[in-house]
Design an enzyme around this catalytic site. Structure first.
Site, PDB file in Angstrom:
ATOM      1  N   LYS A   1     -57.164   2.452  48.676  1.00 55.54           N
ATOM      2  CA  LYS A   1     -56.080   3.365  48.273  1.00 55.54           C
ATOM      3  C   LYS A   1     -55.470   2.906  46.956  1.00 55.54           C
ATOM      4  O   LYS A   1     -55.299   3.699  46.027  1.00 55.54           O
ATOM      5  CB  LYS A   1     -54.991   3.394  49.354  1.00 55.54           C
ATOM      6  CG  LYS A   1     -53.698   4.046  48.881  1.00 55.54           C
ATOM      7  CD  LYS A   1     -52.649   4.094  49.961  1.00 55.54           C
ATOM      8  CE  LYS A   1     -51.715   2.920  50.015  1.00 55.54           C
ATOM      9  NZ  LYS A   1     -50.731   2.840  48.927  1.00 55.54           N
ATOM     10  N   ASN A   2     -55.168   1.617  46.868  1.00 58.91           N
ATOM     11  CA  ASN A   2     -54.441   1.139  45.685  1.00 58.91           C
ATOM     12  C   ASN A   2     -55.310   1.052  44.437  1.00 58.91           C
ATOM     13  O   ASN A   2     -54.793   0.886  43.335  1.00 58.91           O
ATOM     14  CB  ASN A   2     -53.791  -0.225  45.979  1.00 58.91           C
ATOM     15  CG  ASN A   2     -52.597  -0.082  46.914  1.00 58.91           C
ATOM     16  OD1 ASN A   2     -52.171   1.034  47.217  1.00 58.91           O
ATOM     17  ND2 ASN A   2     -52.075  -1.201  47.367  1.00 58.91           N
TER      18      ASN A   2
ATOM     19  N   CYS B   1     -37.065   1.769  48.268  1.00 55.48           N
ATOM     20  CA  CYS B   1     -37.722   2.211  49.500  1.00 55.48           C
ATOM     21  C   CYS B   1     -37.436   1.183  50.574  1.00 55.48           C
ATOM     22  O   CYS B   1     -36.692   0.233  50.346  1.00 55.48           O
ATOM     23  CB  CYS B   1     -39.211   2.421  49.276  1.00 55.48           C
ATOM     24  SG  CYS B   1     -40.098   0.909  49.036  1.00 55.48           S
TER      25      CYS B   1
ATOM     26  N   ARG C   1     -37.384  -2.141  44.113  1.00 54.14           N
ATOM     27  CA  ARG C   1     -38.562  -1.740  43.347  1.00 54.14           C
ATOM     28  C   ARG C   1     -38.240  -1.111  41.980  1.00 54.14           C
ATOM     29  O   ARG C   1     -38.537   0.057  41.732  1.00 54.14           O
ATOM     30  CB  ARG C   1     -39.455  -0.832  44.194  1.00 54.14           C
ATOM     31  CG  ARG C   1     -39.754  -1.463  45.535  1.00 54.14           C
ATOM     32  CD  ARG C   1     -40.780  -0.745  46.311  1.00 54.14           C
ATOM     33  NE  ARG C   1     -42.130  -0.951  45.805  1.00 54.14           N
ATOM     34  CZ  ARG C   1     -43.215  -0.528  46.427  1.00 54.14           C
ATOM     35  NH1 ARG C   1     -43.110   0.115  47.563  1.00 54.14           N
ATOM     36  NH2 ARG C   1     -44.398  -0.743  45.915  1.00 54.14           N
TER      37      ARG C   1
ATOM     38  N   ASP D   1     -49.178  -7.191  51.429  1.00 52.48           N
ATOM     39  CA  ASP D   1     -49.516  -6.024  52.248  1.00 52.48           C
ATOM     40  C   ASP D   1     -50.159  -6.402  53.584  1.00 52.48           C
ATOM     41  O   ASP D   1     -50.335  -5.542  54.450  1.00 52.48           O
ATOM     42  CB  ASP D   1     -50.451  -5.074  51.467  1.00 52.48           C
ATOM     43  CG  ASP D   1     -49.698  -4.298  50.401  1.00 52.48           C
ATOM     44  OD1 ASP D   1     -48.456  -4.319  50.401  1.00 52.48           O
ATOM     45  OD2 ASP D   1     -50.353  -3.667  49.552  1.00 52.48           O
TER      46      ASP D   1
ATOM     47  N   ARG E   1     -50.144   7.171  55.496  1.00 55.20           N
ATOM     48  CA  ARG E   1     -50.177   7.070  54.034  1.00 55.20           C
ATOM     49  C   ARG E   1     -51.281   6.110  53.584  1.00 55.20           C
ATOM     50  O   ARG E   1     -51.779   6.233  52.470  1.00 55.20           O
ATOM     51  CB  ARG E   1     -48.848   6.547  53.499  1.00 55.20           C
ATOM     52  CG  ARG E   1     -47.731   7.551  53.576  1.00 55.20           C
ATOM     53  CD  ARG E   1     -46.474   7.003  52.959  1.00 55.20           C
ATOM     54  NE  ARG E   1     -46.713   6.549  51.591  1.00 55.20           N
ATOM     55  CZ  ARG E   1     -45.904   5.758  50.900  1.00 55.20           C
ATOM     56  NH1 ARG E   1     -44.787   5.331  51.444  1.00 55.20           N
ATOM     57  NH2 ARG E   1     -46.185   5.397  49.673  1.00 55.20           N
TER      58      ARG E   1
HETATM   59  C1  UD1 Z   1     -48.531  -2.569  44.369  1.00 56.62           C
HETATM   60  C2  UD1 Z   1     -49.171  -1.982  45.602  1.00 56.62           C
HETATM   61  C3  UD1 Z   1     -48.431  -2.420  46.851  1.00 56.62           C
HETATM   62  C4  UD1 Z   1     -48.333  -3.952  46.889  1.00 56.62           C
HETATM   63  C5  UD1 Z   1     -47.748  -4.480  45.587  1.00 56.62           C
HETATM   64  C6  UD1 Z   1     -47.759  -6.001  45.500  1.00 56.62           C
HETATM   65  C7  UD1 Z   1     -50.054   0.124  44.802  1.00 56.62           C
HETATM   66  C8  UD1 Z   1     -49.980   1.612  44.800  1.00 56.62           C
HETATM   67  N1  UD1 Z   1     -49.134  -0.526  45.513  1.00 56.62           N
HETATM   68  O1  UD1 Z   1     -47.191  -2.045  44.308  1.00 56.62           O
HETATM   69  O2  UD1 Z   1     -49.153  -1.961  47.991  1.00 56.62           O
HETATM   70  O3  UD1 Z   1     -47.482  -4.337  47.963  1.00 56.62           O
HETATM   71  O4  UD1 Z   1     -48.518  -3.991  44.465  1.00 56.62           O
HETATM   72  O5  UD1 Z   1     -49.034  -6.496  45.694  1.00 56.62           O
HETATM   73  O6  UD1 Z   1     -50.964  -0.458  44.226  1.00 56.62           O
HETATM   74  N2  UD1 Z   1     -41.028  -5.402  40.003  1.00 56.62           N
HETATM   75  C9  UD1 Z   1     -39.970  -5.491  39.127  1.00 56.62           C
HETATM   76  N3  UD1 Z   1     -40.002  -4.704  37.998  1.00 56.62           N
HETATM   77  C10 UD1 Z   1     -41.036  -3.865  37.719  1.00 56.62           C
HETATM   78  C11 UD1 Z   1     -42.119  -3.805  38.618  1.00 56.62           C
HETATM   79  C12 UD1 Z   1     -42.093  -4.586  39.752  1.00 56.62           C
HETATM   80  O7  UD1 Z   1     -39.016  -6.239  39.354  1.00 56.62           O
HETATM   81  O8  UD1 Z   1     -40.999  -3.203  36.667  1.00 56.62           O
HETATM   82  C13 UD1 Z   1     -41.009  -6.208  41.256  1.00 56.62           C
HETATM   83  C14 UD1 Z   1     -41.001  -5.307  42.495  1.00 56.62           C
HETATM   84  O9  UD1 Z   1     -39.704  -4.867  42.814  1.00 56.62           O
HETATM   85  C15 UD1 Z   1     -41.588  -6.207  43.538  1.00 56.62           C
HETATM   86  C16 UD1 Z   1     -42.593  -7.047  42.738  1.00 56.62           C
HETATM   87  O10 UD1 Z   1     -42.215  -6.937  41.373  1.00 56.62           O
HETATM   88  O11 UD1 Z   1     -40.596  -7.029  44.084  1.00 56.62           O
HETATM   89  C17 UD1 Z   1     -44.042  -6.590  42.899  1.00 56.62           C
HETATM   90  O12 UD1 Z   1     -44.169  -5.264  42.476  1.00 56.62           O
HETATM   91  P1  UD1 Z   1     -45.511  -4.680  41.861  1.00 56.62           P
HETATM   92  O13 UD1 Z   1     -46.526  -5.767  41.722  1.00 56.62           O
HETATM   93  O14 UD1 Z   1     -45.168  -3.871  40.660  1.00 56.62           O
HETATM   94  O15 UD1 Z   1     -45.971  -3.718  43.027  1.00 56.62           O
HETATM   95  P2  UD1 Z   1     -46.348  -2.183  42.961  1.00 56.62           P
HETATM   96  O16 UD1 Z   1     -47.225  -1.921  41.801  1.00 56.62           O
HETATM   97  O17 UD1 Z   1     -45.129  -1.367  43.149  1.00 56.62           O
END
Ligand code: UD1
Length: 429
Positions: free
Chosen positions: A34-35, A128, A133, A316, A408
């Site tokens: 999915k990701n 969420c 996030r 995850d 999902r």
């Molecule tokens: C992706 C995955 C999700 C997985 C996560 C971490 C998808 C669709 N989802 O989510 O299943 O749990 O990676 O492996 O691929 N953060 C910030 N600022 C930002 C972006 C992120 O502070 O601009 C923080 C987030 O709040 C979180 C951490 O960084 O605490 C990790 O987030 P991130 O690696 O960006 O995860 P996602 O891409 O949202």
């Protein structure tokens, strides 16, 4: 959208009834990730030519992505696991709240649209169940490349006279920020470097797709990614990698409930941290031609983990792991280092007889010999998967509510588990 295949139908109030305590046996086929599929489908916005993506899982987040692509102007045709994304009309550059609120990953349209059209407007995803996030790292990356950003009526608005290839250093290896910047860079002439990039296998898959449509991406999967962008990108055909989180969830399910299962299509090199922890706990995991095999070995030994960006233990799989460790023969700790609020499943596990104390980002588990069935509720995709793992191992019947979260991210999980011998029914509440 044209649908020539089966699309998973689910209803908001579905629940699972699981009669636990049965060993799992047989073979399960691992779906496409999915990701990985999400950003790759979104990256088709980088070109007007036709892209064909294969091994795409049939999931709610994926159909939300089809709706998003269609809303922006693409034509999407789904035939089984193959998805064709074609030109329909000039793309819009606004992703509406009605879709973004259903799937935070919608923010990934920002990179491709900003790079191609010089402006984009995306509703802010909001927090969420697992934390705030924010998207500050995405925005900082675009700003480094010459965009201005502002927030207006709940939307983030980005504009640029033309993005510039630059060196972008992430203060944290965010998966989404890495993907967004990679996509923007693919359509920006010159060489962009992303330092401290996320190293997840899904990033490598996106890098391969972007190279397939005409950018040159090297180093994806490592800390430094180099992207040589091109003003015009072309169509391509791409097969999505197997889902390592689905694999990890089934590994935990078999280890907790007991059994002997082959996971066809699973890729062990994407799951080294989990496999090492499971082996320490006593499960027997081996690589077999075309997949992996797991043979359980009774009550697990306690093994403490902390979640980390890849190649560390995946956040995850934290919830399925906690459900497995709830049965361990001692005391194990789980520390969540990625999200600030990812222990919602712990309270539900307590209702099943687990002994877990949560203090900040650490959960201390005193293993119990048995879990018992209860009425519990999923709060997000992976918490829901953790509850299923617990229910399969528990004595008696568990009712897991709010199954729409699980839908999902897991394709027909009840069919897969039933084929392995589990007693699981989808019921309407
Ligand atoms: C992706 C995955 C999700 C997985 C996560 C971490 C998808 C669709 N989802 O989510 O299943 O749990 O990676 O492996 O691929 N953060 C910030 N600022 C930002 C972006 C992120 O502070 O601009 C923080 C987030 O709040 C979180 C951490 O960084 O605490 C990790 O987030 P991130 O690696 O960006 O995860 P996602 O891409 O949202």
């Amino acid at each position: 959208m044209v649908e020539n295949g089966r699309i998973q139908k689910a209803f908001p109030m579905d629940a699972f009834l699981i009669q636990g305590g049965r060993r799992l046996k047989g073979t399960a086929v691992i779906n496409g990730s999915k990701n990985a599929a999400l950003p790759i489908l979104i990256a088709t916005l980088l070109t007007d030519e036709t892209c064909t993506i294969t091994n795409v899982p049939d999931l709610r987040d994926i159909s939300t992505t089809y709706r998003l692509l269609e809303e922006l102007g693409k034509k999407v045709t789904v035939t089984g696991k193959t998805v064709k994304v074609e030109y329909r009309r000039k793309l819009k550059t606004k992703a509406p709240y009605k879709i973004v609120k259903q799937m935070r990953a919608s923010i990934l349209v920002a990179g491709p649209l900003l790079a191609r059209f010089g402006n984009v407007r995306v509703s802010l995803p909001g927090g969420c169940a697992i934390g705030m996030r924010p998207i500050d790292l995405h925005l900082k990356g675009f700003e480094t490349m010459g965009a201005q950003s502002r927030t207006e009526q709940g939307d983030v608005v980005l504009a640029t006279e033309g993005l510039l290839a630059k060196r972008v250093r992430l203060t944290f290896p965010s998966v989404g920020a890495t993907e967004n910047i990679m996509m923007a860079a693919a359509a920006t002439s010159g060489t962009t470097i992303i330092d401290n990039a996320a190293r997840e296998p899904e990033i490598e898959d996106l890098g391969n797709f972007l190279t397939g449509i005409g950018a040159v991406v090297t180093g994806a999967g490592g800390k430094r990614i180099k992207i040589i962008g091109a003003a015009k990108l072309h169509g391509s055909r791409h097969r999505v990698i197997p889902d390592r989180i689905e694999t990890g969830t089934y590994l935990c399910a078999v280890a907790a409930a007991g059994g002997d299962v082959k996971l066809k299509g699973a890729e062990p090199k994407h799951l080294e941290a989990l496999v090492a922890a499971m082996k320490k706990a006593g499960a027997k995991i081996s690589k077999i031609p075309g997949g992996m095999r797991i043979v359980s070995s009774g009550r697990p030994k306690p093994v403490s983990i902390l979640t980390k960006p890849h190649p560390g233990f995946p956040t995850d799989v934290q919830a399925p792991w906690m459900a497995y460790m709830a049965l361990c023969s001692g005391k194990a700790r789980v520390r969540e280092e990625i999200f600030e609020n990812r222990f919602m499943h712990a309270a539900e596990l307590l209702r099943m007889g687990a002994s877990i104390v949560v203090d900040g980002n650490t959960a201390t588990i005193r293993g119990v010999p048995d879990l018992s069935g209860a009425e519990i509720m999923a709060s997000d995709i992976r918490a829901g998967a953790g509850l299923i793992v617990a229910a399969l191992a528990a004595h008696g019947t568990t009712k897991v509510g709010r199954v729409y979260h699980i839908d999902r991210g897991y394709e027909r999980i009840e069919y897969v588990l039933r084929r392995l011998g589990a007693k699981i029914l989808r019921v309407k509440e």
